[in-house]
Design an enzyme around this catalytic site. Structure first.
Site, short mmCIF file in Angstrom:
data_model
loop_
_atom_site.label_atom_id
_atom_site.label_comp_id
_atom_site.label_asym_id
_atom_site.label_seq_id
_atom_site.Cartn_x
_atom_site.Cartn_y
_atom_site.Cartn_z
N ILE A 12 0.84 -1.21 0.00
CA ILE A 12 0.00 0.00 0.00
C ILE A 12 0.87 1.25 0.00
CG2 ILE A 12 -1.76 1.29 1.29
CD1 ILE A 12 -2.80 -1.37 0.00
N CYS A 140 -9.62 -2.67 2.00
CA CYS A 140 -9.99 -2.80 0.58
C CYS A 140 -11.42 -3.28 0.41
CB CYS A 140 -9.02 -3.77 -0.10
SG CYS A 140 -8.71 -5.27 0.87
N HIS A 220 -10.22 -9.74 -4.83
CA HIS A 220 -11.37 -10.31 -4.11
C HIS A 220 -12.57 -10.28 -5.06
CE1 HIS A 220 -9.12 -9.59 -0.41
NE2 HIS A 220 -9.19 -8.28 -0.54
P1 NAD Z 1 3.16 -4.90 3.47
O1 NAD Z 1 3.65 -5.99 4.35
O2 NAD Z 1 3.13 -5.12 2.00
O3 NAD Z 1 4.00 -3.58 3.73
C1 NAD Z 1 4.29 -3.13 5.04
C2 NAD Z 1 5.65 -2.43 5.00
O4 NAD Z 1 5.90 -1.87 6.28
C3 NAD Z 1 6.81 -3.38 4.68
O5 NAD Z 1 7.62 -2.77 3.72
C4 NAD Z 1 7.53 -3.52 6.03
O6 NAD Z 1 8.91 -3.74 5.87
C5 NAD Z 1 7.26 -2.17 6.65
N1 NAD Z 1 7.36 -2.11 8.11
C6 NAD Z 1 7.13 -3.08 9.01
N2 NAD Z 1 7.30 -2.62 10.28
C7 NAD Z 1 7.66 -1.31 10.17
C8 NAD Z 1 7.98 -0.29 11.10
N3 NAD Z 1 7.95 -0.52 12.41
N4 NAD Z 1 8.29 0.95 10.63
C9 NAD Z 1 8.30 1.19 9.29
N5 NAD Z 1 8.01 0.25 8.36
C10 NAD Z 1 7.69 -0.98 8.79
O7 NAD Z 1 1.70 -4.53 4.03
P2 NAD Z 1 0.49 -3.93 3.21
O8 NAD Z 1 -0.21 -5.03 2.52
O9 NAD Z 1 0.93 -2.75 2.43
O10 NAD Z 1 -0.46 -3.48 4.41
C11 NAD Z 1 -0.29 -2.26 5.09
C12 NAD Z 1 -1.60 -1.87 5.73
O11 NAD Z 1 -2.58 -1.71 4.70
C13 NAD Z 1 -2.19 -2.91 6.69
O12 NAD Z 1 -2.92 -2.24 7.70
C14 NAD Z 1 -3.14 -3.68 5.80
O13 NAD Z 1 -4.16 -4.34 6.52
C15 NAD Z 1 -3.69 -2.56 4.95
N6 NAD Z 1 -4.25 -2.98 3.67
C16 NAD Z 1 -3.62 -3.91 2.89
C17 NAD Z 1 -4.19 -4.31 1.70
C18 NAD Z 1 -3.57 -5.38 0.87
O14 NAD Z 1 -4.31 -6.12 0.24
N7 NAD Z 1 -2.28 -5.49 0.77
C19 NAD Z 1 -5.38 -3.74 1.29
C20 NAD Z 1 -5.97 -2.72 2.04
C21 NAD Z 1 -5.39 -2.36 3.25
#
Ligand code: NAD
Length: 339
Positions: A12, A140, A220
């Site tokens: 994201i 999402c 989805h």
């Molecule tokens: P992701 O795992 O792809 O990315 C998370 C990033 O954060 C990684 O690069 C990780 O290295 C980094 N990270 C971890 N701990 C950290 C810290 N303490 N400080 C800074 N960076 C850190 O996750 P994502 O899928 O992008 O999800 C992020 C958020 O978005 C979550 O809340 C998730 O539920 C939400 N979300 C995800 C999706 C999806 O389908 N991927 C859809 C909608 C919402």
């Protein structure tokens, strides 16, 4: 220019960074990474200053040819607002950091509503986000549900919504998650959390949701039934969907009837990362039986919330008070017209 930091540059976060960069009224002042990676190297290419959560890793970044601009705390000092894109549950632990820095913050749907006390969807409650310090952009699935339920409710009135979510097992790059060969009830109890999550944005909607996870990574798929307050024609409903700037209709002439073909179509259109930012409603499935509306919609989990984050930033900064103006600015800057 609104100065935006991205804390957590993953699925994201990296998309929000590019969406923010495309806006005329915003700029990325930095992104954060926890370790050197392919994504960090792309961030260097994009020209985003890279800050790190753990300064003891500075040497490892520099050895990989990734210049480090400072710590996450340093990044927050330069920002008007931070978009937290860290994994679900981690974002909440960053709240104290944001409070200390006195910076506005946006969390994602992996966090509970309570982390911000306000859950956002641009078409539903943009005005209520104006000037807020903390906002959560809903997940999402919830984003996809809120968009279409709000539009149908405004046009015809909604008595109740019943929806089944067939969820992707993992994002395409995630190699350690399944299922590989199973349909997993998630949760086995009903309702799933999606209905209550819709109620954080649209509290008056009667909604019950059921959810399962299947072995796919593309998108989805939602099977939705909405009982309307009045009897309307299928064409009336299609007109509402067609006129919405974040709802797309997958037309029968494309012969698309799967998430895979839809993803390919969006890729061929040349969308960045083949992102489907809009709800992908299958026009052929839209049907009225009495006062009940039925349809299928595809939701690209990696993409639909990205543009919502951009509008949340604008609302919280308070310069643009009209939701449609912000939504139009966001869409235009990304050269995005819904299918
Ligand atoms: P992701 O795992 O792809 O990315 C998370 C990033 O954060 C990684 O690069 C990780 O290295 C980094 N990270 C971890 N701990 C950290 C810290 N303490 N400080 C800074 N960076 C850190 O996750 P994502 O899928 O992008 O999800 C992020 C958020 O978005 C979550 O809340 C998730 O539920 C939400 N979300 C995800 C999706 C999806 O389908 N991927 C859809 C909608 C919402």
């Amino acid at each position: 220019m609104i100065k935006v930091a991205i804390n957590g540059y993953g699925t994201i976060g990296k998309r929000v960074a590019d969406a923010v960069s495309a806006q005329k009224d915003m700029e990325i002042i930095g992104i954060s990474k926890t370790k050197p990676s392919a994504e960090a190297l792309i961030a260097v290419q994009r020209g985003y200053p890279i800050y790190i959560a753990d300064m003891s890793k500075k040497d490892a970044f520099e050895k990989a040819g990734i210049p480090v601009a400072g710590s996450v705390e340093d990044m927050l000092k330069k920002a008007d607002i931070v978009v937290d894109g860290t994994p679900g549950g981690v974002g909440e632990s960053n709240k104290a950091l944001y409070e200390k820095a006195g910076v506005k913050a946006i969390w994602q749907g992996g966090e509970d509503h309570e982390v911000a006390g306000f859950s956002f969807n641009a078409h539903a409650n943009y005005k209520d986000a104006i000037g807020r310090q903390f906002v959560r952009v809903v997940s999402c699935n919830t984003t996809g549900l809120c968009r279409v339920i709000k539009a149908v409710d405004d046009a015809f009135g909604v008595v109740k919504v019943r929806a089944v979510m067939v969820r992707r097992g993992a994002d395409p790059h995630v190699v350690k998650k399944g299922p590989i060969d199973a349909v997993v009830l998630d949760p086995p109890t009903i309702p799933s959390h999606h209905g209550p999550d819709v109620n954080t944005v649209l509290p008056h909607i009667d909604i019950v949701t059921m959810a399962m996870i299947v072995p796919t990574t593309q998108m989805h798929m939602h099977a939705i039934t909405i009982e309307l307050k009045k009897e309307v024609s299928r064409d009336d409903v299609l007109a509402v969907m067609r006129s919405h700037n974040r709802i797309g209709l997958v037309q029968p002439k494309t012969a698309i009837k799967s998430t895979a073909e839809l993803k390919e179509y969006v890729m061929d259109m040349g969308r960045p990362r083949s992102d489907l930012w809009e709800n992908g409603i299958f026009e052929a499935s839209v049907n009225m039986v009495g006062k009940e509306l039925f349809f299928f919609q595809a939701i690209h989990q990696e993409a639909d919330v990205v543009i919502e984050n951009v509008d949340a930033i604008r609302a919280m900064m308070g310069e643009v008070t009209d939701p449609e103006t912000s939504i139009r600015m966001t869409n235009e800057a990304m050269q995005f017209t819904a299918l």
